[in-house]
Design a protein around this motif. Structure first.
Motif, mmCIF file in Angstrom:
data_model
loop_
_atom_site.group_PDB
_atom_site.id
_atom_site.type_symbol
_atom_site.label_atom_id
_atom_site.label_comp_id
_atom_site.label_asym_id
_atom_site.label_seq_id
_atom_site.Cartn_x
_atom_site.Cartn_y
_atom_site.Cartn_z
ATOM 1 N N TYR A 90 0.838 -1.205 0.000
ATOM 2 C CA TYR A 90 0.000 0.000 0.000
ATOM 3 C C TYR A 90 0.872 1.254 0.000
ATOM 4 C CZ TYR A 90 -4.053 2.848 1.536
ATOM 5 O OH TYR A 90 -5.069 3.773 1.640
ATOM 6 N N ALA A 94 1.347 3.945 -3.052
ATOM 7 C CA ALA A 94 1.063 5.364 -2.822
ATOM 8 C C ALA A 94 2.218 6.252 -3.255
ATOM 9 C CB ALA A 94 0.760 5.590 -1.347
ATOM 10 N N PHE A 101 -3.206 7.260 -6.562
ATOM 11 C CA PHE A 101 -3.520 7.034 -5.149
ATOM 12 C C PHE A 101 -4.416 8.149 -4.618
ATOM 13 C CE2 PHE A 101 -2.456 7.263 -0.590
ATOM 14 C CZ PHE A 101 -2.691 5.942 -0.221
ATOM 15 N N GLU A 102 -4.112 9.370 -4.986
ATOM 16 C CA GLU A 102 -4.937 10.501 -4.558
ATOM 17 C C GLU A 102 -6.364 10.363 -5.068
ATOM 18 O OE1 GLU A 102 -5.372 15.218 -5.693
ATOM 19 O OE2 GLU A 102 -3.435 14.238 -5.962
ATOM 20 N N PHE A 105 -9.079 7.405 -3.470
ATOM 21 C CA PHE A 105 -9.759 7.512 -2.185
ATOM 22 C C PHE A 105 -10.597 8.779 -2.058
ATOM 23 C CE2 PHE A 105 -6.216 4.631 -1.640
ATOM 24 C CZ PHE A 105 -6.862 3.546 -1.087
ATOM 25 N N THR A 127 -13.492 -0.787 -3.748
ATOM 26 C CA THR A 127 -12.811 -0.304 -2.552
ATOM 27 C C THR A 127 -12.932 -1.265 -1.378
ATOM 28 O OG1 THR A 127 -13.373 1.934 -3.252
ATOM 29 C CG2 THR A 127 -12.588 1.678 -1.004
ATOM 30 N N TRP A 157 -5.601 1.262 9.060
ATOM 31 C CA TRP A 157 -5.610 1.767 7.689
ATOM 32 C C TRP A 157 -5.354 3.275 7.681
ATOM 33 C CZ3 TRP A 157 -10.719 2.617 4.571
ATOM 34 C CH2 TRP A 157 -10.422 3.100 3.298
ATOM 35 N N SER A 158 -6.031 4.002 8.592
ATOM 36 C CA SER A 158 -5.824 5.447 8.678
ATOM 37 C C SER A 158 -4.372 5.772 8.978
ATOM 38 C CB SER A 158 -6.718 6.040 9.774
ATOM 39 O OG SER A 158 -8.085 5.804 9.506
ATOM 40 N N HIS A 161 -2.294 5.043 5.826
ATOM 41 C CA HIS A 161 -2.603 6.055 4.815
ATOM 42 C C HIS A 161 -1.940 7.385 5.181
ATOM 43 C CE1 HIS A 161 -5.192 7.296 1.399
ATOM 44 N NE2 HIS A 161 -5.110 8.493 1.977
ATOM 45 N N ALA A 164 1.659 7.276 4.334
ATOM 46 C CA ALA A 164 1.838 7.455 2.890
ATOM 47 C C ALA A 164 1.759 8.934 2.507
ATOM 48 C CB ALA A 164 0.781 6.653 2.126
ATOM 49 N N GLN A 165 0.767 9.627 3.040
ATOM 50 C CA GLN A 165 0.608 11.033 2.691
ATOM 51 C C GLN A 165 1.755 11.880 3.234
ATOM 52 O OE1 GLN A 165 -1.299 11.725 0.408
ATOM 53 N NE2 GLN A 165 -3.448 11.840 0.905
#
Length: 201
Positions: A90, A94, A101-102, A105, A127, A157-158, A161, A164-165
């Motif tokens: 993941y 990303a 990726f942007e 979601f 998803t 997951w949050s 994520h 990644a961001q």
């Protein structure tokens, strides 16, 4: 003469190429039509709204991500190992494909009855399998009476994520000390799994 189905797929192909190289801001209908070599009104024959085309492009991203996760976790022998590998894939996806990726979601833009093509699959159907996999693996990893697996999976997951961001924006690199040969993303993954599942036994 090109069939309707092949032209529809070509429009999606062009959209995928654009989002991979220029990000989601580059996905105008006119530009997609121009690059596909059709009139600017042609995409409307297959996608009633711009958002319907974006949803189709995002579904390609989810299919690609799912295939990568499946290939990478095939040899994993434990639920925690599969979960860690899934999280790593993941992150890699990303960072390698930031535009896609942007887009994937942005359910505020993509996942609605108004925007999805009436005769096509909902973006939600692409998803949710990834999240269900995370829930299943979390349930297998945890034996204690904590929050429901779906809640822990959503928090995990949050967390991934967010890594990644923040890594993609260069923020985490500012606060982490790294030594030569160190893999800070692996350290972050270990901390994330330990925080949500407890230390590995």
């Amino acid at each position: 003469m090109e069939s309707d189905s092949s032209l529809r797929e070509r429009l999606i192909d062009v959209g995928v190429e654009l989002v991979m190289t220029g990000g989601s801001a580059s996905l105008g209908l006119r530009e997609i039509a121009r690059r596909a070599g059709v009139s600017h009104g042609a995409p409307r024959r297959y996608f009633p709204t711009h958002h319907a085309l974006l949803s189709a492009i995002a579904r390609r991203g989810f299919a690609d991500l799912a295939a990568r996760v499946g290939a990478a976790t095939e040899g994993a022998t434990s639920a925690r190992g599969r979960l860690r590998t899934t999280a790593r894939v993941y992150l890699e996806y990303a960072l390698e494909h930031r535009g896609m990726f942007e887009l994937m979601f942005r359910h505020d833009l993509l996942d609605s009855e108004k925007h999805d093509a009436p005769d096509g699959p909902r973006l939600r159907e692409s998803t949710l399998p990834l999240f269900r996999l995370i829930v299943e693996l979390v349930a297998q990893c945890r034996a204690d009476a904590g929050p429901p697996p779906a809640v822990t999976a959503a928090a995990l997951w949050s967390n991934v994520h967010g890594i990644a961001q923040l890594w993609g924006w260069g923020s985490l690199q500012l606060v982490l000390d790294t030594a030569p040969g160190d893999d800070p993303l692996e350290r972050l993954l270990t901390a994330t799994l330990d925080a949500h599942l407890g230390p590995a036994r």
